[in-house]
Motif scaffolding. Structure first.
Motif, short mmCIF file in Angstrom:
data_model
loop_
_atom_site.label_atom_id
_atom_site.label_comp_id
_atom_site.label_asym_id
_atom_site.label_seq_id
_atom_site.Cartn_x
_atom_site.Cartn_y
_atom_site.Cartn_z
N PHE A 130 38.10 11.05 -11.21
CA PHE A 130 38.43 11.71 -9.95
C PHE A 130 39.63 11.04 -9.29
O PHE A 130 40.54 11.71 -8.79
CB PHE A 130 37.22 11.67 -9.01
N GLY A 131 39.64 9.70 -9.30
CA GLY A 131 40.76 8.97 -8.71
C GLY A 131 42.07 9.27 -9.41
O GLY A 131 43.12 9.43 -8.76
N ILE A 132 42.02 9.35 -10.73
CA ILE A 132 43.23 9.67 -11.50
C ILE A 132 43.67 11.11 -11.19
O ILE A 132 44.85 11.39 -10.98
CB ILE A 132 42.98 9.49 -13.01
N GLY A 133 42.68 12.01 -11.17
CA GLY A 133 42.99 13.43 -10.95
C GLY A 133 43.60 13.71 -9.60
O GLY A 133 44.60 14.45 -9.50
N ILE A 134 43.03 13.14 -8.53
CA ILE A 134 43.57 13.46 -7.20
C ILE A 134 44.96 12.87 -7.01
O ILE A 134 45.78 13.42 -6.26
CB ILE A 134 42.63 12.97 -6.08
N GLU A 135 45.26 11.76 -7.70
CA GLU A 135 46.60 11.19 -7.58
C GLU A 135 47.61 12.09 -8.27
O GLU A 135 48.74 12.25 -7.79
CB GLU A 135 46.62 9.78 -8.17
N LEU A 136 47.21 12.69 -9.39
CA LEU A 136 48.11 13.61 -10.08
C LEU A 136 48.31 14.89 -9.28
O LEU A 136 49.35 15.54 -9.39
CB LEU A 136 47.55 13.93 -11.47
N LEU A 137 47.31 15.26 -8.47
CA LEU A 137 47.40 16.49 -7.68
C LEU A 137 47.97 16.27 -6.29
O LEU A 137 48.21 17.24 -5.56
CB LEU A 137 46.01 17.14 -7.55
N ARG A 138 48.19 15.02 -5.91
CA ARG A 138 48.69 14.76 -4.55
C ARG A 138 50.07 15.35 -4.32
O ARG A 138 50.46 15.62 -3.20
CB ARG A 138 48.71 13.26 -4.26
N GLY A 139 50.81 15.52 -5.42
CA GLY A 139 52.15 16.11 -5.29
C GLY A 139 52.09 17.53 -4.77
O GLY A 139 53.02 18.02 -4.13
N SER A 140 50.97 18.23 -5.05
CA SER A 140 50.82 19.60 -4.57
C SER A 140 50.17 19.65 -3.19
O SER A 140 49.80 20.72 -2.72
CB SER A 140 49.95 20.39 -5.56
N LYS A 141 50.00 18.47 -2.57
CA LYS A 141 49.43 18.36 -1.22
C LYS A 141 47.97 18.81 -1.16
O LYS A 141 47.44 19.12 -0.09
CB LYS A 141 50.24 19.16 -0.20
N SER A 142 47.31 18.83 -2.34
CA SER A 142 45.92 19.25 -2.34
C SER A 142 45.00 18.16 -1.82
O SER A 142 43.93 18.43 -1.30
CB SER A 142 45.50 19.63 -3.78
N PHE A 143 45.41 16.88 -1.99
CA PHE A 143 44.58 15.77 -1.57
C PHE A 143 45.41 14.76 -0.79
O PHE A 143 46.59 14.57 -1.05
CB PHE A 143 43.96 15.07 -2.78
N THR A 144 44.79 14.13 0.18
CA THR A 144 45.43 13.05 0.92
C THR A 144 44.81 11.70 0.62
O THR A 144 45.37 10.67 0.95
CB THR A 144 45.35 13.31 2.43
#
Length: 379
Positions: free
Chosen positions: A273-287
């Protein structure tokens, strides 16, 4: 009532927890191994070094505390592993000493910066290899009778069965695979930490790309070793202390001690989950910063694996030279008086952890930026 068996299992938990925290703190080494790829310019590399330079003492102190706790609670393991496999442990210590020196002098010579990268690669790999021997075994022999044998020239309880003194573990491909898994995990955590800690868009954008290159090998290597672990024969012992090989021992440990299985699953999910949200942070999906769920997941996963190697009548340090020399919680621990005394002293641990958390928050109150490099205390 506090029994001797409870104290043995309690101190196994404390030592395992310290080991799990140590693996998380290896993000310092992991980030240092990516100095050049994360910070392409001289300023960028100094930003990465100053980010990890604020935390390297935590890793080194935890390593020493881990060894000290093992010495106090399970002295026979300490004398057998640290005394017998000393080339492996000396290699680990040398890389960490080089790290401490290199932080102070890396700006004067590129050789010291190379030593930081070397520590970032070898430190986690060798520590991972050492941990893998808890499941794969080591080449030693225990002879407690030497203590009371008047004909023995030296009252040495344990000795290594060959001249490699621990380096022979690296000939086992599964030990190497687990060591590489820990190394890539450290790189993954290091990249996650730097992305969150450094306020520099160039480093963050590079980090997102490098994260994939570290996380994918880690996942593949870890899954491969976990499957191997669940299918391999394990080292069990009877109530009388007789060691024997049991098929699927570690698989049954997780089934019979189902809270550890839940802990392992939660830990693995949090890391992914930690790896995934960091990869998705570029799309502003997670802070949320990925380092925190990944870090907590690392601690939970490693804790579950270490406890699985020792609890439920399992020999936590198996001997491949002499099966009956394998170390268990029952035959390698300190006296009941020592464990009981340390049990009460351990109540201070939460206060120490609270102080570490307080210092951590103070150090990271402001994200690191290029202006900080002008500080007289910057590396």
């Amino acid at each position: 009532m506090i029994t001797y068996s409870f104290l043995q299992h309690y101190w196994c938990f404390i030592v395992s927890l310290l080991g799990a925290i140590l693996v998380f703190l290896l993000f310092v080494q992991g980030a240092n191994s990516c100095i050049r790829s994360l910070g392409w310019t001289e300023e960028g590399q100094r930003l990465v070094l100053n980010s990890t330079g604020r935390k390297w003492e935590f890793t080194f102190t935890t390593l020493v505390t881990f060894g000290g706790a093992f010495f106090a609670s399970f002295p026979l393991f300490y004398s057998t592993s640290f005394g017998g496999a000393y080339w492996l442990w000396m290699a680990i210590l040398v890389t960490f000493v080089l790290q401490a020196v290199s932080y102070e002098f890396q700006h004067k010579s590129k050789a010291f910066r190379f030593f930081l990268v070397l520590n970032g690669l070898l430190g986690p790999f060798l520590l991972g290899a050492a941990v893998a021997t808890f499941f794969e075994g080591s080449n030693f022999i225990i002879e407690k009778s030497n203590l009371i044998d008047p004909s023995a020239l030296t009252p040495v309880i344990s000795h290594w069965a060959n001249a490699s003194h621990g380096l022979d573990a690296l000939l086992n491909p599964w030990v190497v695979i687990f060591g590489l898994a820990v190394m890539f995990l450290a790189r993954t955590l290091g990249i996650l930490y730097v992305i969150n800690n450094v306020n520099d868009e160039d480093i963050r954008s590079r980090g997102s790309v490098r994260l994939i290159g570290a996380a994918v090998p880690f996942v593949l290597l870890f899954v491969a070793y976990l499957v191997h672990l669940l299918l391999k024969d394990g080292y069990a012992y009877t109530d009388d202390g007789v060691i024997y090989m049991e098929p699927y021992k570690y698989f049954y440990n997780l089934i019979e001690m189902w809270p550890l299985l839940i802990l392992l699953i939660i830990g693995v999910v949090l890391v992914l989950f930690g790896i995934g949200i960091e990869l998705l942070r570029g799309s502003k999906s997670f802070t949320l910063a990925g380092i925190w769920p990944a870090g907590i997941g690392t601690v939970l996963t490693v804790l579950a694996l270490l406890l699985c190697s020792a609890w439920n009548h399992t020999a936590y340090y198996p001997s491949t030279a002499d099966l009956q020399s394998s170390l268990t919680l029952a035959n390698s621990c300190s006296s009941e008086f020592t464990l009981r005394t340390m049990f009460y002293v351990s109540f201070l641990v939460p206060f120490v952890l609270a102080y570490i958390v307080y210092c951590w928050r103070k150090i990271d109150a402001k994200k690191l930026d290029r202006e900080e490099l002008q500080n007289d205390h910057a590396y």
